[in-house]
Design a protein around this motif. Structure first.
Motif: not given
Length: 53
Positions: A1-16
Motif C-alpha cells: 500500500m502506497s501513501e498518497p502523493s502530496e499532489q493527490e492530497i492537494r487535489e482532493r482537499a481542493h475538491q472537498l
C-alpha cells in the motif's frame, strides 16, 4: 500500500473545500480529510480480489 502523493492530497482537499462552499481558515481540516479519504480508497482497492475468468 502506497501513501498518497502530496499532489493527490492537494487535489482532493481542493475538491472537498469547493464542495463545502470554500470556507476560509480550514485548510488543515480539508488536508487531513483528503489524506484520510485517499488512504481509505487505497486500502479498499488492495482488499478487492480480481475477477476470475
Amino acid at each position: 500500500m502506497s501513501e498518497p502523493s502530496e499532489q493527490e492530497i492537494r487535489e482532493r482537499a481542493h475538491q472537498l473545500w469547493e464542495r463545502a462552499g470554500k470556507p476560509e481558515g480550514r485548510e488543515d481540516e480539508f488536508w487531513h480529510a483528503a489524506e484520510q479519504e485517499l488512504r481509505n480508497e487505497d486500502r479498499s482497492d488492495t482488499m478487492r480480489t480480481p475477477d476470475t475468468l
